[in-house]
Design an enzyme around this catalytic site. Sequence first.
Site, PDB file in Angstrom:
ATOM      1  N   CYS A  56      -3.385   8.840   8.922  1.00  0.00           N
ATOM      2  CA  CYS A  56      -2.667   8.650  10.195  1.00  0.00           C
ATOM      3  C   CYS A  56      -3.112   9.522  11.346  1.00  0.00           C
ATOM      4  O   CYS A  56      -3.291   9.034  12.459  1.00  0.00           O
ATOM      5  CB  CYS A  56      -1.178   8.883   9.971  1.00  0.00           C
ATOM      6  N   PHE A  57      -3.247  10.838  11.130  1.00  0.00           N
ATOM      7  CA  PHE A  57      -3.410  11.749  12.261  1.00  0.00           C
ATOM      8  C   PHE A  57      -4.562  11.325  13.185  1.00  0.00           C
ATOM      9  O   PHE A  57      -4.371  11.074  14.369  1.00  0.00           O
ATOM     10  CB  PHE A  57      -3.637  13.185  11.771  1.00  0.00           C
ATOM     11  N   ALA A  99       4.601  11.570  17.590  1.00  0.00           N
ATOM     12  CA  ALA A  99       5.017  12.488  16.511  1.00  0.00           C
ATOM     13  C   ALA A  99       3.779  12.965  15.754  1.00  0.00           C
ATOM     14  O   ALA A  99       3.616  14.166  15.487  1.00  0.00           O
ATOM     15  CB  ALA A  99       5.988  11.783  15.563  1.00  0.00           C
ATOM     16  N   GLY A 112       0.807  -1.228   0.000  1.00  0.00           N
ATOM     17  CA  GLY A 112       0.000   0.000   0.000  1.00  0.00           C
ATOM     18  C   GLY A 112       0.827   1.258   0.000  1.00  0.00           C
ATOM     19  O   GLY A 112       1.940   1.283  -0.549  1.00  0.00           O
TER      20      GLY A 112
HETATM   21  C1  UDX Z   1       1.513  12.360   8.363  1.00  0.00           C
HETATM   22  C2  UDX Z   1       2.873  12.647   8.997  1.00  0.00           C
HETATM   23  O1  UDX Z   1       3.360  13.924   8.531  1.00  0.00           O
HETATM   24  C3  UDX Z   1       3.857  11.546   8.648  1.00  0.00           C
HETATM   25  O2  UDX Z   1       5.099  11.747   9.325  1.00  0.00           O
HETATM   26  C4  UDX Z   1       3.267  10.194   9.046  1.00  0.00           C
HETATM   27  O3  UDX Z   1       4.135   9.149   8.636  1.00  0.00           O
HETATM   28  C5  UDX Z   1       1.900   9.984   8.414  1.00  0.00           C
HETATM   29  O4  UDX Z   1       1.040  11.081   8.756  1.00  0.00           O
HETATM   30  P1  UDX Z   1       0.479  12.632   5.935  1.00  0.00           P
HETATM   31  O5  UDX Z   1      -0.822  12.275   6.570  1.00  0.00           O
HETATM   32  O6  UDX Z   1       0.856  11.935   4.682  1.00  0.00           O
HETATM   33  O7  UDX Z   1       1.691  12.416   6.957  1.00  0.00           O
HETATM   34  O8  UDX Z   1       0.456  14.202   5.585  1.00  0.00           O
HETATM   35  P2  UDX Z   1       0.836  15.547   6.349  1.00  0.00           P
HETATM   36  O9  UDX Z   1       1.687  16.347   5.453  1.00  0.00           O
HETATM   37  O10 UDX Z   1       1.333  15.322   7.715  1.00  0.00           O
HETATM   38  O11 UDX Z   1      -0.582  16.304   6.412  1.00  0.00           O
HETATM   39  C6  UDX Z   1      -1.655  15.806   7.185  1.00  0.00           C
HETATM   40  C7  UDX Z   1      -2.835  16.728   7.068  1.00  0.00           C
HETATM   41  O12 UDX Z   1      -2.608  17.961   7.748  1.00  0.00           O
HETATM   42  C8  UDX Z   1      -3.192  17.132   5.620  1.00  0.00           C
HETATM   43  O13 UDX Z   1      -4.577  17.113   5.459  1.00  0.00           O
HETATM   44  C9  UDX Z   1      -2.640  18.528   5.495  1.00  0.00           C
HETATM   45  O14 UDX Z   1      -3.297  19.276   4.517  1.00  0.00           O
HETATM   46  C10 UDX Z   1      -2.899  19.058   6.897  1.00  0.00           C
HETATM   47  N1  UDX Z   1      -2.026  20.184   7.261  1.00  0.00           N
HETATM   48  C11 UDX Z   1      -0.680  19.997   7.368  1.00  0.00           C
HETATM   49  C12 UDX Z   1      -2.589  21.425   7.530  1.00  0.00           C
HETATM   50  O15 UDX Z   1      -3.805  21.604   7.443  1.00  0.00           O
HETATM   51  N2  UDX Z   1      -1.762  22.455   7.902  1.00  0.00           N
HETATM   52  C13 UDX Z   1      -0.407  22.305   8.018  1.00  0.00           C
HETATM   53  O16 UDX Z   1       0.278  23.282   8.372  1.00  0.00           O
HETATM   54  C14 UDX Z   1       0.156  21.032   7.732  1.00  0.00           C
HETATM   55  P1  ADP Z   2      -0.991   1.879   4.471  1.00  0.00           P
HETATM   56  O1  ADP Z   2      -1.376   3.318   4.235  1.00  0.00           O
HETATM   57  O2  ADP Z   2      -0.796   1.570   5.939  1.00  0.00           O
HETATM   58  O3  ADP Z   2       0.131   1.419   3.624  1.00  0.00           O
HETATM   59  P2  ADP Z   2      -2.861   0.533   2.670  1.00  0.00           P
HETATM   60  O4  ADP Z   2      -4.302   0.236   2.888  1.00  0.00           O
HETATM   61  O5  ADP Z   2      -2.466   1.495   1.620  1.00  0.00           O
HETATM   62  O6  ADP Z   2      -2.297   1.001   4.106  1.00  0.00           O
HETATM   63  O7  ADP Z   2      -2.053  -0.810   2.380  1.00  0.00           O
HETATM   64  C1  ADP Z   2      -2.125  -1.970   3.131  1.00  0.00           C
HETATM   65  C2  ADP Z   2      -2.052  -3.165   2.186  1.00  0.00           C
HETATM   66  O8  ADP Z   2      -1.914  -4.355   2.977  1.00  0.00           O
HETATM   67  C3  ADP Z   2      -3.290  -3.372   1.308  1.00  0.00           C
HETATM   68  O9  ADP Z   2      -2.893  -3.400  -0.061  1.00  0.00           O
HETATM   69  C4  ADP Z   2      -3.854  -4.737   1.771  1.00  0.00           C
HETATM   70  O10 ADP Z   2      -4.398  -5.488   0.692  1.00  0.00           O
HETATM   71  C5  ADP Z   2      -2.605  -5.416   2.320  1.00  0.00           C
HETATM   72  N1  ADP Z   2      -2.874  -6.476   3.292  1.00  0.00           N
HETATM   73  C6  ADP Z   2      -3.692  -6.447   4.372  1.00  0.00           C
HETATM   74  N2  ADP Z   2      -3.639  -7.609   5.048  1.00  0.00           N
HETATM   75  C7  ADP Z   2      -2.753  -8.408   4.403  1.00  0.00           C
HETATM   76  C8  ADP Z   2      -2.242  -9.735   4.624  1.00  0.00           C
HETATM   77  N3  ADP Z   2      -2.621 -10.467   5.688  1.00  0.00           N
HETATM   78  N4  ADP Z   2      -1.349 -10.242   3.740  1.00  0.00           N
HETATM   79  C9  ADP Z   2      -0.936  -9.489   2.680  1.00  0.00           C
HETATM   80  N5  ADP Z   2      -1.374  -8.226   2.424  1.00  0.00           N
HETATM   81  C10 ADP Z   2      -2.258  -7.688   3.274  1.00  0.00           C
END
Ligand code: UDX
Ligand code: ADP
Length: 475
Positions: free
Chosen positions: A280-281, A227, A15
């Site tokens: 993530c957040f 973080a 993914g």
């Molecule tokens: C985040 C963390 O940055 C990363 O380290 C972790 O591994 C996964 O989660 P991501 O979700 O890909 O990464 O994007 P990020 O750039 O952190 O932005 C998150 C959200 O906050 C976005 O919707 C972005 O638009 C928003 N954002 C970010 C704001 O609204 N204002 C800002 O100043 C910064």
């Molecule tokens: P992330 O953002 O954490 O990478 P994604 O949903 O993009 O999450 O990717 C996770 C991937 O893991 C998906 O493509 C899903 O099909 C795969 N997956 C989930 N469970 C298993 C498993 N047991 N074996 C192999 N692949 C898996």
Amino acid sequence: MGSTGRYQVCCIGAGYVGGPTMAVVAKMCPKIDVTVVDISQRRIDSWNSEEESELPIYEPGLKEAVVNTRGKNLFFSTDIDGAIERANMIFVAVNTPTKKDGLGAGRAADLTYWELAARRIAKIAKSPKIIVEKSTVPIRTAEAISTVLNASGTTKFQILSNPEFLAEGTAVRDLENPDRILIGGNLKDEDGIKAVGELVDIYSHWVPKERIITTNVWSSELSKLVANFFLAQRVSSINAVSALCESSGADVDEVSMAVGMDSRIGSKFLKASVGFGGSCFQKDILNLVYLSESMGLKDIAEYFHWVVRMNDLQKDRFVSRIIHGLFNTVTGKRIAILGFSFKKDTGDTRESAAISVCQRLVDERAHLAIYDPKVYETQIWQDITTASKMDRLELEKLVHISSNPYDAAKGSHALVVCTEWDEFRDLNFEKILSIMEKPAFIFDGRNVLSHEYLRKLGFVVYAIGKPLDPRLNVV
Ligand code: UDX
Ligand code: ADP
């Protein structure tokens, strides 16, 4: 070593985390074979597709990294068992969404996929393996997984935590030049130290030694959650300030510049917006909330939770501005939504603020014309259908997906910017004004447009945390 004599790395989960991370490992370590496996045949097929545009995710620089290594030392496959058997080291990068049902629903991480992957490894592996947690997991997951893996007692596993800090849209850059690499392992045990050393060796191919830090497993797992909490907290804090700015006449960009120039505070992640999104957040913070609650730390949980609640309030506040601005009703009015992904330079929509904004406007029976340069139409439909109480047939009467911003703007009462795509800055706004209903409104949820210029053209403009346009109806 595998039968080829080369070091074999396997990654379960192809993914957003597994795909780019392994592409960069393969690029930086030509002597290591990297096999990325997934249960989804469709996902693997698209990673293997000759059509470069068909990679399952869009990331700047990713195509190049994949195309240059695929078939040489980077392989995508659904033969999970074969890859596990050959591997010296197995990264687990499966999804860990927030639990929907049962104990901890809405807060705790759902570890079903993780556990299935671990059980698969336990069943298949015949030789000692190093297992690396890549997916964000609650603390003490490594311990639980270790119990599952080592239950049979025949094969020895070392479990490491190696959280991924890449941000979408800059994934390849973040992976190639990380601020730090964090590796958690059992540093009190000889085998643990050896396993950590093997992972350090992989990263040392391109990351300076001083940026690779090793800790105990729980510190590593917790650091990832913390973080993300700190980053999200900054966004929620500046968003809280944006409400204050609108009421007081201050300008949030000026405030964040002034505050961010304090080197103790720093300028990053202080951009006010319609709300943060991404996979993530919210998930990680809810995870912290759950963890704190389950440790009896109610007040601490409450503190963490406010970051998510503030984010929800910000989305509500934005939608209220739109509705009040458009004379207290949007029913039957066409509204152009510019941007649907959760941030620019990604096609990912997970937890995107645009989904909530659209859902709330649709609930008010507004007609939406949605344009995003990278999100697939099917994804937009899936997100809106999942978020809305209405069924697809009802929604089709209200929602239209546009192939360009001008088509979306045509006949609209308002333009609503939900994602900060660069191309929105360069639109021909004179043309847009001429094809919109009057008065024409712009609600800039990302503060990316030139507001004074747009006002001079004749638009009524609302921008987050900026002095309010006197022509805007405010309640
Ligand atoms: C985040 C963390 O940055 C990363 O380290 C972790 O591994 C996964 O989660 P991501 O979700 O890909 O990464 O994007 P990020 O750039 O952190 O932005 C998150 C959200 O906050 C976005 O919707 C972005 O638009 C928003 N954002 C970010 C704001 O609204 N204002 C800002 O100043 C910064
Ligand atoms: P992330 O953002 O954490 O990478 P994604 O949903 O993009 O999450 O990717 C996770 C991937 O893991 C998906 O493509 C899903 O099909 C795969 N997956 C989930 N469970 C298993 C498993 N047991 N074996 C192999 N692949 C898996």
